[in-house]
Design an enzyme around this catalytic site. Structure first.
Site, short mmCIF file in Angstrom:
data_model
loop_
_atom_site.label_atom_id
_atom_site.label_comp_id
_atom_site.label_asym_id
_atom_site.label_seq_id
_atom_site.Cartn_x
_atom_site.Cartn_y
_atom_site.Cartn_z
N CYS A 87 16.34 -29.50 -5.40
CA CYS A 87 16.53 -30.66 -4.53
C CYS A 87 16.57 -30.21 -3.07
O CYS A 87 16.87 -29.06 -2.77
CB CYS A 87 17.86 -31.34 -4.85
SG CYS A 87 18.03 -31.70 -6.58
N ARG A 102 10.64 -29.83 -2.29
CA ARG A 102 11.73 -29.32 -3.12
C ARG A 102 12.13 -30.29 -4.23
O ARG A 102 12.90 -29.95 -5.11
CB ARG A 102 12.96 -29.03 -2.25
CG ARG A 102 12.72 -28.00 -1.18
CD ARG A 102 13.96 -27.80 -0.37
NE ARG A 102 15.03 -27.25 -1.18
CZ ARG A 102 15.27 -25.97 -1.36
NH1 ARG A 102 14.51 -25.08 -0.74
NH2 ARG A 102 16.25 -25.55 -2.12
N TRP A 152 15.15 -33.47 -7.48
CA TRP A 152 14.37 -32.94 -8.59
C TRP A 152 15.34 -32.94 -9.77
O TRP A 152 16.29 -32.15 -9.81
CB TRP A 152 13.90 -31.51 -8.28
CG TRP A 152 12.96 -30.94 -9.28
CD1 TRP A 152 11.60 -31.11 -9.33
CD2 TRP A 152 13.30 -30.07 -10.38
NE1 TRP A 152 11.08 -30.40 -10.39
CE2 TRP A 152 12.09 -29.77 -11.05
CE3 TRP A 152 14.49 -29.54 -10.87
CZ2 TRP A 152 12.04 -28.95 -12.18
CZ3 TRP A 152 14.44 -28.73 -12.00
CH2 TRP A 152 13.23 -28.44 -12.63
N ASN A 154 22.79 -30.01 -4.26
CA ASN A 154 21.69 -29.28 -4.87
C ASN A 154 22.31 -28.19 -5.73
O ASN A 154 23.20 -27.49 -5.27
CB ASN A 154 20.82 -28.66 -3.76
CG ASN A 154 19.77 -27.70 -4.30
OD1 ASN A 154 19.36 -27.81 -5.44
ND2 ASN A 154 19.35 -26.77 -3.47
N GLY A 155 21.84 -28.06 -6.98
CA GLY A 155 22.38 -27.03 -7.86
C GLY A 155 22.89 -27.64 -9.15
O GLY A 155 22.55 -28.78 -9.48
N GLU A 175 -2.61 -15.65 -13.27
CA GLU A 175 -2.31 -16.48 -12.09
C GLU A 175 -3.28 -17.66 -11.98
O GLU A 175 -2.88 -18.78 -11.63
CB GLU A 175 -2.35 -15.60 -10.83
CG GLU A 175 -2.31 -16.34 -9.51
CD GLU A 175 -1.10 -17.24 -9.32
OE1 GLU A 175 -0.14 -17.13 -10.08
OE2 GLU A 175 -1.15 -18.08 -8.41
N LYS A 186 -2.26 -21.62 -11.65
CA LYS A 186 -2.72 -22.50 -10.56
C LYS A 186 -3.40 -23.74 -11.13
O LYS A 186 -3.15 -24.86 -10.70
CB LYS A 186 -3.70 -21.74 -9.68
CG LYS A 186 -3.48 -21.29 -8.34
CD LYS A 186 -2.33 -21.50 -7.47
CE LYS A 186 -0.94 -21.51 -8.00
NZ LYS A 186 -0.08 -20.43 -7.70
N GLU A 236 -0.85 -26.10 -13.11
CA GLU A 236 0.21 -26.82 -12.39
C GLU A 236 -0.30 -27.94 -11.51
O GLU A 236 0.40 -28.92 -11.29
CB GLU A 236 1.10 -25.86 -11.60
CG GLU A 236 0.48 -25.24 -10.39
CD GLU A 236 1.43 -24.31 -9.64
OE1 GLU A 236 2.62 -24.61 -9.54
OE2 GLU A 236 0.95 -23.27 -9.16
N HIS A 272 -8.81 -10.38 -30.53
CA HIS A 272 -7.62 -10.26 -31.39
C HIS A 272 -6.97 -11.62 -31.63
O HIS A 272 -5.82 -11.69 -32.07
CB HIS A 272 -6.62 -9.28 -30.76
CG HIS A 272 -7.20 -7.92 -30.55
ND1 HIS A 272 -7.50 -7.07 -31.59
CD2 HIS A 272 -7.61 -7.28 -29.42
CE1 HIS A 272 -8.04 -5.95 -31.11
NE2 HIS A 272 -8.12 -6.07 -29.79
N LYS A 301 9.30 -26.77 -5.44
CA LYS A 301 8.88 -25.54 -4.78
C LYS A 301 9.87 -24.39 -5.00
O LYS A 301 9.48 -23.30 -5.33
CB LYS A 301 8.73 -25.82 -3.28
CG LYS A 301 8.30 -24.64 -2.46
CD LYS A 301 6.84 -24.34 -2.69
CE LYS A 301 6.37 -23.12 -1.93
NZ LYS A 301 5.15 -22.57 -2.57
C1 F6R Z 1 3.43 -21.38 -8.75
C2 F6R Z 1 4.63 -21.10 -7.99
C3 F6R Z 1 5.82 -20.60 -8.71
C4 F6R Z 1 6.60 -19.60 -7.83
C5 F6R Z 1 7.91 -19.22 -8.52
C6 F6R Z 1 8.68 -18.20 -7.72
O1 F6R Z 1 2.38 -21.75 -7.91
O2 F6R Z 1 4.69 -21.31 -6.80
O3 F6R Z 1 5.47 -20.01 -9.91
O4 F6R Z 1 5.81 -18.50 -7.61
O5 F6R Z 1 8.70 -20.36 -8.70
O6 F6R Z 1 9.04 -18.69 -6.46
P1 F6R Z 1 9.47 -17.70 -5.31
O7 F6R Z 1 8.27 -16.88 -4.97
O8 F6R Z 1 9.90 -18.58 -4.20
O9 F6R Z 1 10.56 -16.84 -5.86
#
Ligand code: F6R
Length: 601
Positions: A2, A28, A73, A99-100, A479, A483, A486, A502, A596
């Site tokens: 949040c 967030r 969130w 938040n938390g 990765e 991408k 998500e 396999h 985020k």
């Molecule tokens: C995916 C993404 C997340 C972050 C992960 C770690 O695109 O952004 O997988 O990489 O939540 O976040 P940080 O780097 O802020 O620790």
């Protein structure tokens, strides 16, 4: 998770400031929002489900010089107006945004119910204003008596904090007091110091338009401010804590979309120069860090999600370039490996935000064993950056889109630089990365982007997509999958090319899009052979490669970047993921269910 925002000061547009601030924190959390404004002794609460981006700050014109707000969130309780913050106490005199997660909320709630409190939401957060109310009632029985309501309120918040377990950052207002009180344990809170007052927010962009002078609140600390002065207190002892003011380097322009429709595309394009910024490190420091890795008894890497993939790439960089073994674990799994940590061990933490809960937990475990911590971080002044023994900032600038793009390539560039330093070839690594940065600048031209947009159009209706790679392109296959998943919600999976036979190859049908990530090196022949295995089963092969190969049905040309190939190869996939989202009608900046900064475990 949040986003929280507060203002107290001389300005009388605190409500509009809160809306504007929350808009820049929307990455967030964006399932609901709310604001509490205090005018005289009256609290006005407005909260709604949905995104705050649609709200007009002008609607919050009521003169008010103290306000708090929240963009949510959901963790405890669904997305409803009742569950949106701010939450109020029994008599609606105290408003809180949080938040938390309050881990002991059930037990506290039962206790409060027994004392006559009623609750309107399903959240853990709602217990906070009730708990503060209860603590205010008990002030007479306490040694902490104050001459003023504000003093009593601050003391009550402090006592309430002492009863909480879990991670939190919250802001609290009281109708009878002009003091805004905030407390932090495990979730970020930063103070923006302006000539007219104080801002308090989960992240800097929320107040960057007003001030670049910040003060950091650490875990176990709280503040009380009336807009003229600010008092930092240790929650446990109640003693005052002295804080420095720090000037941060981010600019407002860096936090805006500019000519782009979405932050994700803007941040992908920022990679034209963000990699050069990432490698602009103090060479002596890089050499010192390389020595620390060389002499450590066990070097461990942790990160989450995308940052975790940078760590896996680093395992290859360190092994292939420097013959050095390091161990990666997702930060959330790290505690199971604590037996191997010694005071002579080194933990390398990779994180964009520097606030990810699992990463902070891993750091705590390493510190408890006396191990040293090196962090590779984007957000200056974040908890990880402040609590590490060594910190390298990647200087990517603010990353607003939920999907991490430029932070990843910055992290990989720094890790590659360290690997070169470990091999006593720092200058060679620096040169390679500078050349790579220039090649990326050339590559990211409008024609290139259009090609990827057209490709997204071709494959956008597929519900399954697979990506393969070998060596450092293997983590990039993982990765790529993150991408695409998500932002476009296509089921995408990444594999090491050699693993296909396999099991996963059973998933391939006629026309299934399969992306093959490759460079020009000793593993190219192997991965092309894996591509042919897929092609033979009818897959539509999309090759990301410096050279066209006959097995490719579609070729995405990338420059030949040698050991930096992984950094180059992921960029077209970021663009492809972006267009897959847009063409499927999704908002790439705000993917469903995601936030985020993951500040909960
Ligand atoms: C995916 C993404 C997340 C972050 C992960 C770690 O695109 O952004 O997988 O990489 O939540 O976040 P940080 O780097 O802020 O620790």
């Amino acid at each position: 998770m949040c986003g929280i925002f507060g203002y107290v000061g001389r300005r009388v547009d605190a409500g509009s400031l809160a809306i504007d601030g929350l808009k820049s924190l929307e990455y967030r959390g964006y399932d609901s929002w709310g604001v509490a404004c205090k005018t005289g002794n009256t609290l006005t609460i407005q909260k709604e489900t949905g995104k705050i981006s649609a709200v007009d700050p002008a609607d919050f014109g009521t003169a008010c010089s103290i306000a708090i707000g929240h963009t949510r969130w959901a963790t405890h309780g669904g997305v409803t107006k009742e569950n949106a913050h701010p939450h109020l106490n029994e008599t609606s005199t105290i408003a809180v945004v949080h938040n938390g997660i309050v881990e002991n909320y059930e037990e506290l709630k039962e206790d409060l119910k027994r004392k006559g409190h009623t609750f309107r939401s399903d959240t853990d957060s709602e217990i906070l204003p009730h708990l503060i109310e209860e603590e205010l009632k008990t002030r007479d029985a306490n040694t902490e008596k104050s001459e003023s309501v504000s003093g009593d309120f601050t003391a009550a918040v402090r006592r309430a904090c002492l009863r909480l377990s879990g991670r939190y950052a919250f802001l609290a207002l009281h109708t009878e007091s002009q003091t805004l009180v905030a407390a932090r344990e495990g979730s970020p809170l930063i103070i923006g110091v302006d000539t007219d007052g104080y801002f308090i927010a989960s992240d800097i962009p929320a107040f960057l338009a007003h001030t670049r002078t910040v003060q950091y609140l650490d875990d176990g600390e709280m503040i009380a401010t009336d807009g003229k002065t600010i008092l930092f207190l240790d929650i446990r002892t109640g003693h005052e804590v002295r804080k420095r003011e720090i000037e941060i380097s981010w600019s407002v322009k860096q936090t805006q979309k500019g000519e782009y429709r979405h932050f994700m595309l803007k941040e992908i394009m920022d990679q034209k120069d963000s990699i050069a910024r990432a490698i602009n490190q103090d060479e002596e420091e890089i050499r010192t860090i390389a020595q620390a890795i060389k002499h450590a008894q066990g070097t461990f890497l942790v990160g989450c999600g995308t940052a975790g993939k940078a760590c896996v790439a680093a395992e290859y960089f360190f092994s292939v370039l420097a013959g050095h073994h390091v161990n990666y674990a997702p930060a959330s799994e790290f505690k199971l490996f604590h037996h191997f940590l010694k005071p002579e061990s080194l933990l390398i933490v990779v994180t964009q935000s520097g606030e990810t809960a699992d990463v902070l937990e891993a750091m705590k475990i390493a510190k408890a064993k006396g191990s040293k911590v090196l962090s590779i971080v984007n957000v200056q002044g974040s908890t990880v950056a402040r609590e590490s023994d060594y910190t390298l900032l990647i200087n990517a600038g603010p990353e607003r889109a939920v999907a991490s793009t430029k932070a990843l390539t910055g992290q990989m560039a720094v890790l590659l630089l360290i690997a070169y330093a470990l091999a006593d070839k720092l200058q060679e690594g620096k040169l390679l990365l500078l050349e790579t940065s220039e090649m990326i600048n050339d590559m990211l031209n409008p024609r290139y982007v259009e090609h990827l947009e057209a490709l997204a159009d071709t494959i956008k209706r597929h519900e399954n997509l697979y990506i393969i790679g070998k060596s450092w392109n293997y983590p990039m296959a993982l990765e790529s999958a993150i991408k695409i998943q998500e932002v476009s919600y296509i089921h995408a999976e990444g594999f090491a090319g050699g693993e296909l036979k396999h099991g996963p190859i059973a998933l391939i049908e006629k026309g299934t899009p399969c992306i093959v990530l490759t460079g020009k090196d000793e593993v190219t022949a192997d991965i092309l052979s894996n591509a042919r295995e897929l092609s033979a089963r009818g897959a539509f092969i999309i090759g990301v490669s410096p050279e066209r190969k006959e097995v490719f049905d579609e070729w995405i040309k990338v420059p030949d970047a040698g050991a930096a190939q992984a950094i180059v190869n992921i960029i077209p996939i970021q663009i492809l993921a972006y267009f897959l989202a847009v063409k499927r009608g999704k908002d790439p900046d705000m993917p469903r269910n995601l936030a985020k900064s993951v500040t909960v475990k």
